[in-house]
Scaffold this active site. Sequence first.
Site, mmCIF file in Angstrom:
data_model
loop_
_atom_site.group_PDB
_atom_site.id
_atom_site.type_symbol
_atom_site.label_atom_id
_atom_site.label_comp_id
_atom_site.label_asym_id
_atom_site.label_seq_id
_atom_site.Cartn_x
_atom_site.Cartn_y
_atom_site.Cartn_z
ATOM 1 N N TYR A 124 3.880 53.146 68.928
ATOM 2 C CA TYR A 124 2.957 52.496 69.849
ATOM 3 C C TYR A 124 2.923 53.137 71.229
ATOM 4 O O TYR A 124 2.311 52.619 72.136
ATOM 5 C CB TYR A 124 3.333 51.014 70.012
ATOM 6 C CG TYR A 124 3.078 50.166 68.781
ATOM 7 C CD1 TYR A 124 2.350 50.655 67.709
ATOM 8 C CD2 TYR A 124 3.556 48.868 68.706
ATOM 9 C CE1 TYR A 124 2.115 49.876 66.587
ATOM 10 C CE2 TYR A 124 3.326 48.078 67.588
ATOM 11 C CZ TYR A 124 2.609 48.594 66.532
ATOM 12 O OH TYR A 124 2.380 47.823 65.425
ATOM 13 N N LYS A 170 13.462 54.764 58.322
ATOM 14 C CA LYS A 170 12.914 55.487 57.161
ATOM 15 C C LYS A 170 13.338 56.945 57.292
ATOM 16 O O LYS A 170 12.526 57.873 57.251
ATOM 17 C CB LYS A 170 11.381 55.317 57.161
ATOM 18 C CG LYS A 170 10.679 55.812 55.926
ATOM 19 C CD LYS A 170 10.874 54.949 54.699
ATOM 20 C CE LYS A 170 10.202 55.598 53.503
ATOM 21 N NZ LYS A 170 10.476 54.913 52.234
ATOM 22 N N ASP A 203 11.136 49.922 53.732
ATOM 23 C CA ASP A 203 10.427 49.385 52.564
ATOM 24 C C ASP A 203 11.333 48.472 51.748
ATOM 25 O O ASP A 203 10.936 47.391 51.319
ATOM 26 C CB ASP A 203 9.795 50.500 51.719
ATOM 27 C CG ASP A 203 10.682 51.730 51.568
ATOM 28 O OD1 ASP A 203 11.790 51.747 52.123
ATOM 29 O OD2 ASP A 203 10.258 52.683 50.878
ATOM 30 N N ASP A 227 7.595 45.245 64.375
ATOM 31 C CA ASP A 227 6.377 44.450 64.491
ATOM 32 C C ASP A 227 6.013 43.871 63.120
ATOM 33 O O ASP A 227 5.767 42.667 62.966
ATOM 34 C CB ASP A 227 5.247 45.352 65.021
ATOM 35 C CG ASP A 227 4.019 44.566 65.431
ATOM 36 O OD1 ASP A 227 4.100 43.323 65.494
ATOM 37 O OD2 ASP A 227 2.977 45.201 65.695
ATOM 38 N N ASP A 231 6.433 39.661 61.520
ATOM 39 C CA ASP A 231 5.419 38.791 60.919
ATOM 40 C C ASP A 231 5.833 38.386 59.501
ATOM 41 O O ASP A 231 5.602 37.257 59.069
ATOM 42 C CB ASP A 231 4.045 39.485 60.864
ATOM 43 C CG ASP A 231 3.259 39.321 62.166
ATOM 44 O OD1 ASP A 231 3.898 39.300 63.233
ATOM 45 O OD2 ASP A 231 2.018 39.209 62.114
HETATM 46 MG MG MG Z 1 2.607 41.721 65.776
#
Ligand code: MG
Length: 335
Positions: A124, A170, A203, A227, A231
């Site tokens: 990001y 990863k 993963d 992030d 969720d």
């Molecule tokens: Mg988010």
Amino acid sequence: MSGPYNITVIPGDGIGKEVMESAIQILKTIKLKKPVQLTFLEAGDECLKKTGTALSDETIQSIKKSDSCLFGAVGETAADVIVKLRQELDLYINLRPVKSYPGVDALYNDIDFIIIRENSEGLYSGGEEEIPDGASATRIISHKGSRRICKWAYDFAKSTNRKQITCVHKANVLKKTDGIFKKSFYELHKKYPNIKVNDLYVDATAMFFITKPEMFDIIVTTNLFGDILSDEGAGLVGGLGLMPSANIGDTIGVFEPVHGSAPDIAGQNIANPCAMILSLALMLNHIGENEIGKIIEKAVISVLSEGETLTPDMGGTSTTEDITNKIIEKILKKA
Ligand code: MG
Ligand code: NAI
């Protein structure tokens, strides 16, 4: 410290404004060690429409001068507002507790782990650019950035008496970038021999969240992975309406629910304010008002476990206002 607590309040867009209203009502109900001075500022989609900018420099400067910031949620301008704030204020830690609450219909009823997400670099922060047949994004993982977030995770584990940290990455594919993150994690472990550590690919972690969530205590990971996993964590414990978060730097913090502006339910007085209220509790802990932070969390738990005053996302029919009033009632009775 003398003088009041200076708190910047950014309600934002959509349900951000509605859930912030709940948090402010609570903030006005409780008694802290010092008076509270609130400064309301605008940011987000509506602010962009009105003023031509989603987040002004004055707003950033004002937050820098305050003791703490409460943030609701913004809409499509999230990248220009909350992501920018994290970078401008160097809020390199994003703390996201994943916790089951009694009375809430969820996949699991006994989850209690913490996601610590690196908040200042990763995918990001590198920016995107056009390339001949598409676009590319840069993912920056620095030694300094990796070390400081991993160190913070170890210190957090120590101070909260948690036993285990899992580093999520990863590094089998992203050998250089995630290689640095993983190496920093294990190097720092030498200074914290009493904390158990392991590491997992992101993963596999996504699967273990569903199949064996009890294996997690603290997770430390890079920006995008954190992030997405947070969720998913929300999905385990009953939805985004219950997930608070703290963006913290070495001094100031910005406290916000994990959810966005939820245009699908905005303006209906049915948004679940618990994530915002629990974010307020995290803010109070951060400024040294732990006792009242605990009372607020207890009040939320008490209302949820009674199961009578729940918003539609939790299977009830109550409004944002109803549940806020109920939580305030519990706070006044000290939960
Ligand atoms: Mg988010
Ligand atoms: P969202 O979190 O706004 O909503 C996802 C789903 O969860 C929706 O169905 C919504 O109704 C539900 N939901 C979220 N919070 C809830 C609450 N408190 N009570 C009840 N239900 C709730 O995410 P979405 O739909 O991906 O994005 C909507 C907008 O929010 C976008 O413009 C996005 O850019 C922005 N956004 C902003 C964030 C921020 O300000 N930090 C974070 C995430 C998204």
